[in-house]
Design a protein around this motif. Structure first.
Motif, PDB file in Angstrom:
ATOM      1  N   GLY A   1      51.231   6.250  33.271  1.00 46.77           N
ATOM      2  CA  GLY A   1      51.525   5.530  32.211  1.00 46.77           C
ATOM      3  C   GLY A   1      53.131   5.902  31.306  1.00 46.77           C
ATOM      4  O   GLY A   1      53.712   6.215  31.945  1.00 46.77           O
ATOM      5  N   PRO A   2      52.324   4.039  31.138  1.00 41.07           N
ATOM      6  CA  PRO A   2      53.835   3.842  30.898  1.00 41.07           C
ATOM      7  C   PRO A   2      54.513   4.706  29.495  1.00 41.07           C
ATOM      8  O   PRO A   2      55.653   3.951  29.213  1.00 41.07           O
ATOM      9  N   ARG A   3      53.860   5.470  28.995  1.00 36.41           N
ATOM     10  CA  ARG A   3      54.710   6.244  27.740  1.00 36.41           C
ATOM     11  C   ARG A   3      55.389   6.963  28.283  1.00 36.41           C
ATOM     12  O   ARG A   3      55.992   7.339  27.017  1.00 36.41           O
ATOM     13  N   ILE A   4      55.841   7.732  29.801  1.00 37.71           N
ATOM     14  CA  ILE A   4      57.125   8.052  29.968  1.00 37.71           C
ATOM     15  C   ILE A   4      57.121   7.811  31.067  1.00 37.71           C
ATOM     16  O   ILE A   4      56.820   6.641  32.247  1.00 37.71           O
TER      17      ILE A   4
ATOM     18  N   ASN B   1      72.950  22.900  34.716  1.00 36.57           N
ATOM     19  CA  ASN B   1      72.115  22.056  33.269  1.00 36.57           C
ATOM     20  C   ASN B   1      71.112  22.453  33.640  1.00 36.57           C
ATOM     21  O   ASN B   1      69.724  21.719  33.152  1.00 36.57           O
ATOM     22  N   PRO B   2      70.759  23.902  32.367  1.00 35.78           N
ATOM     23  CA  PRO B   2      70.266  24.300  31.950  1.00 35.78           C
ATOM     24  C   PRO B   2      69.291  23.719  31.088  1.00 35.78           C
ATOM     25  O   PRO B   2      67.649  23.716  30.385  1.00 35.78           O
ATOM     26  N   GLU B   3      70.160  22.897  29.798  1.00 32.89           N
ATOM     27  CA  GLU B   3      69.391  22.516  29.044  1.00 32.89           C
ATOM     28  C   GLU B   3      68.675  20.724  29.436  1.00 32.89           C
ATOM     29  O   GLU B   3      67.279  20.610  28.863  1.00 32.89           O
ATOM     30  N   CYS B   4      68.424  20.607  30.511  1.00 31.35           N
ATOM     31  CA  CYS B   4      67.079  19.515  30.965  1.00 31.35           C
ATOM     32  C   CYS B   4      65.584  20.357  30.907  1.00 31.35           C
ATOM     33  O   CYS B   4      65.727  20.744  31.126  1.00 31.35           O
ATOM     34  N   ARG B   5      65.337  19.294  30.681  1.00 35.86           N
ATOM     35  CA  ARG B   5      64.075  19.364  29.994  1.00 35.86           C
ATOM     36  C   ARG B   5      63.415  19.120  31.347  1.00 35.86           C
ATOM     37  O   ARG B   5      62.910  18.519  32.353  1.00 35.86           O
ATOM     38  N   TYR B   6      62.463  20.912  31.700  1.00 35.84           N
ATOM     39  CA  TYR B   6      61.457  20.862  32.942  1.00 35.84           C
ATOM     40  C   TYR B   6      60.038  20.776  33.069  1.00 35.84           C
ATOM     41  O   TYR B   6      59.727  21.223  31.877  1.00 35.84           O
ATOM     42  N   THR B   7      59.701  19.568  33.710  1.00 30.31           N
ATOM     43  CA  THR B   7      58.194  19.925  34.042  1.00 30.31           C
ATOM     44  C   THR B   7      58.099  19.981  35.422  1.00 30.31           C
ATOM     45  O   THR B   7      58.846  19.472  36.783  1.00 30.31           O
TER      46      THR B   7
ATOM     47  N   HIS C   1      53.387  26.352  29.002  1.00 32.69           N
ATOM     48  CA  HIS C   1      53.914  25.542  27.909  1.00 32.69           C
ATOM     49  C   HIS C   1      55.321  26.500  27.247  1.00 32.69           C
ATOM     50  O   HIS C   1      54.899  26.995  26.772  1.00 32.69           O
ATOM     51  N   ARG C   2      56.625  26.003  27.595  1.00 31.77           N
ATOM     52  CA  ARG C   2      57.587  27.190  26.557  1.00 31.77           C
ATOM     53  C   ARG C   2      58.228  26.052  25.482  1.00 31.77           C
ATOM     54  O   ARG C   2      59.465  25.311  26.160  1.00 31.77           O
ATOM     55  N   THR C   3      58.479  26.219  24.441  1.00 31.41           N
ATOM     56  CA  THR C   3      59.426  25.765  23.504  1.00 31.41           C
ATOM     57  C   THR C   3      60.402  26.528  23.059  1.00 31.41           C
ATOM     58  O   THR C   3      60.365  27.579  22.294  1.00 31.41           O
ATOM     59  N   GLY C   4      61.636  26.855  23.175  1.00 34.19           N
ATOM     60  CA  GLY C   4      62.606  27.180  22.071  1.00 34.19           C
ATOM     61  C   GLY C   4      62.392  28.967  23.015  1.00 34.19           C
ATOM     62  O   GLY C   4      62.552  28.679  24.097  1.00 34.19           O
TER      63      GLY C   4
ATOM     64  N   ARG D   1      47.698  15.056  29.868  1.00 29.94           N
ATOM     65  CA  ARG D   1      48.505  13.360  29.364  1.00 29.94           C
ATOM     66  C   ARG D   1      49.455  13.426  28.128  1.00 29.94           C
ATOM     67  O   ARG D   1      50.767  13.418  27.837  1.00 29.94           O
ATOM     68  N   ASP D   2      48.768  13.719  26.813  1.00 27.05           N
ATOM     69  CA  ASP D   2      49.292  14.098  25.724  1.00 27.05           C
ATOM     70  C   ASP D   2      50.442  14.537  25.061  1.00 27.05           C
ATOM     71  O   ASP D   2      51.043  14.242  24.955  1.00 27.05           O
ATOM     72  N   LEU D   3      50.026  15.721  25.940  1.00 30.61           N
ATOM     73  CA  LEU D   3      51.918  17.237  26.311  1.00 30.61           C
ATOM     74  C   LEU D   3      53.029  16.713  26.995  1.00 30.61           C
ATOM     75  O   LEU D   3      53.593  16.549  26.515  1.00 30.61           O
ATOM     76  N   LEU D   4      52.357  15.716  27.580  1.00 28.82           N
ATOM     77  CA  LEU D   4      52.887  15.043  28.662  1.00 28.82           C
ATOM     78  C   LEU D   4      53.950  14.068  28.292  1.00 28.82           C
ATOM     79  O   LEU D   4      55.242  14.132  28.362  1.00 28.82           O
ATOM     80  N   ALA D   5      53.446  13.035  26.714  1.00 30.86           N
ATOM     81  CA  ALA D   5      53.671  12.110  26.070  1.00 30.86           C
ATOM     82  C   ALA D   5      55.283  12.774  26.067  1.00 30.86           C
ATOM     83  O   ALA D   5      56.225  11.892  25.342  1.00 30.86           O
ATOM     84  N   HIS D   6      54.074  14.073  24.772  1.00 30.14           N
ATOM     85  CA  HIS D   6      55.375  14.336  24.144  1.00 30.14           C
ATOM     86  C   HIS D   6      56.588  15.381  24.783  1.00 30.14           C
ATOM     87  O   HIS D   6      57.764  14.800  24.221  1.00 30.14           O
ATOM     88  N   HIS D   7      56.035  15.790  25.778  1.00 26.88           N
ATOM     89  CA  HIS D   7      57.004  16.777  26.187  1.00 26.88           C
ATOM     90  C   HIS D   7      58.417  15.964  26.572  1.00 26.88           C
ATOM     91  O   HIS D   7      59.801  15.939  26.529  1.00 26.88           O
ATOM     92  N   LEU D   8      58.388  15.113  26.972  1.00 25.10           N
ATOM     93  CA  LEU D   8      58.728  13.949  28.284  1.00 25.10           C
ATOM     94  C   LEU D   8      59.802  13.033  27.334  1.00 25.10           C
ATOM     95  O   LEU D   8      60.265  11.677  27.531  1.00 25.10           O
ATOM     96  N   ALA D   9      58.914  11.793  25.985  1.00 25.56           N
ATOM     97  CA  ALA D   9      59.386  11.318  25.454  1.00 25.56           C
ATOM     98  C   ALA D   9      60.985  10.998  25.480  1.00 25.56           C
ATOM     99  O   ALA D   9      61.542  11.972  25.104  1.00 25.56           O
TER     100      ALA D   9
END
Length: 233
Positions: free
Chosen positions: A58-61, A108-114, A194-197, A24-32
């Motif tokens: 929850g409300p953070r996303i 739209n490859p820049e779209c952040r994907y989950t 989780h892929r970042t860059g 949940r915390d990672l999702l909130a950070h990834h999608l904030a």
């Protein structure tokens, strides 16, 4: 640079924890701080599925229902983030192709994907390592290739005490490698990638890595798998 990618094995963690609890915390950070369009097409009841995931995250996303948009493909073409839910992978691919969403996400490859479960399968080059029954013909098995390798969500280890005579998950992945050399990450329940860059990390739980003509590798949570981003088919 392509948008970051988070691929969950499943939404229900092992042990009866609340949905998405470990991530949940990672999702909130990834999608904030961005609108997140939820893609519910892996299941039949889109409204019910959206409501369930919205409440679970929850409300953070800022989760929004893509299926209520008049032109969902146009919405995804400009989307900053997308969450593709689980269910049946063949139903999902059938509908995202039919609605033009597959093309919109390709453009739209820049779209952040989950993705979760079926949504994780959709992020692979093809859906050929899904566990699901082909209840619909999706018009081809090619998917998004947000990562250049395959994933098998909900990976189950062989049970030596089982009397089941069908193929184990490991045997099915070996059959895949008879026709395709791409590595397959078997994500156990509760695990995610989780892929970042240019960095790819396994976390949440352990996994197994399958490569053609090699014994499977056990992967601990926290393993750096960035080298998988450099492979080609």
């Amino acid at each position: 640079m392509p948008g970051d990618v988070l691929l969950l094995s499943n939404s229900h963690p092992p042990g009866g924890a609340e949905p998405f609890a470990p991530a949940r915390d990672l999702l909130a950070h990834h999608l904030a701080e961005r609108p997140v369009w939820f893609v519910p097409y892996a299941r039949a009841d889109h409204d019910d599925y959206f409501t369930w995931v919205h409440d679970a995250l929850g409300p953070r996303i800022d989760l929004r229902p893509l299926h209520r948009e008049a032109e969902p493909a146009a919405t995804l073409a400009d989307a900053a983030a997308v969450f593709v839910g689980g269910g049946n992978t063949f139903r999902l691919l059938h509908d995202v192709r039919r609605l033009g969403l597959l093309d919109a996400l390709h453009a739209n490859p820049e779209c952040r994907y989950t993705g979760s479960s079926a949504g994780t399968n959709l992020a692979c080059p093809t859906i050929r390592t899904t566990n699901d029954m082909p209840i619909l013909d999706p018009g081809g098995l090619d998917a998004l290739a947000r990562v250049p390798f395959q994933v098998n969500p909900h990976y189950l280890d062989p049970d030596p005490a089982s009397t089941h005579q069908g193929e184990t998950r490991e045997e099915r992945i070996a059959e895949f490698h008879e026709v395709d050399p791409l590595p397959v990450v078997g994500l156990r329940e509760g695990a995610w990638l989780h892929r970042t860059g240019d960095t790819l990390t396994l976390d949440g739980n352990t996994a197994r890595l399958f490569r053609r003509n090699q014994e499977p590798d056990e992967l601990a949570a926290g393993t750096d798998l960035s080298w998988l981003l450099t492979i080609s088919s």
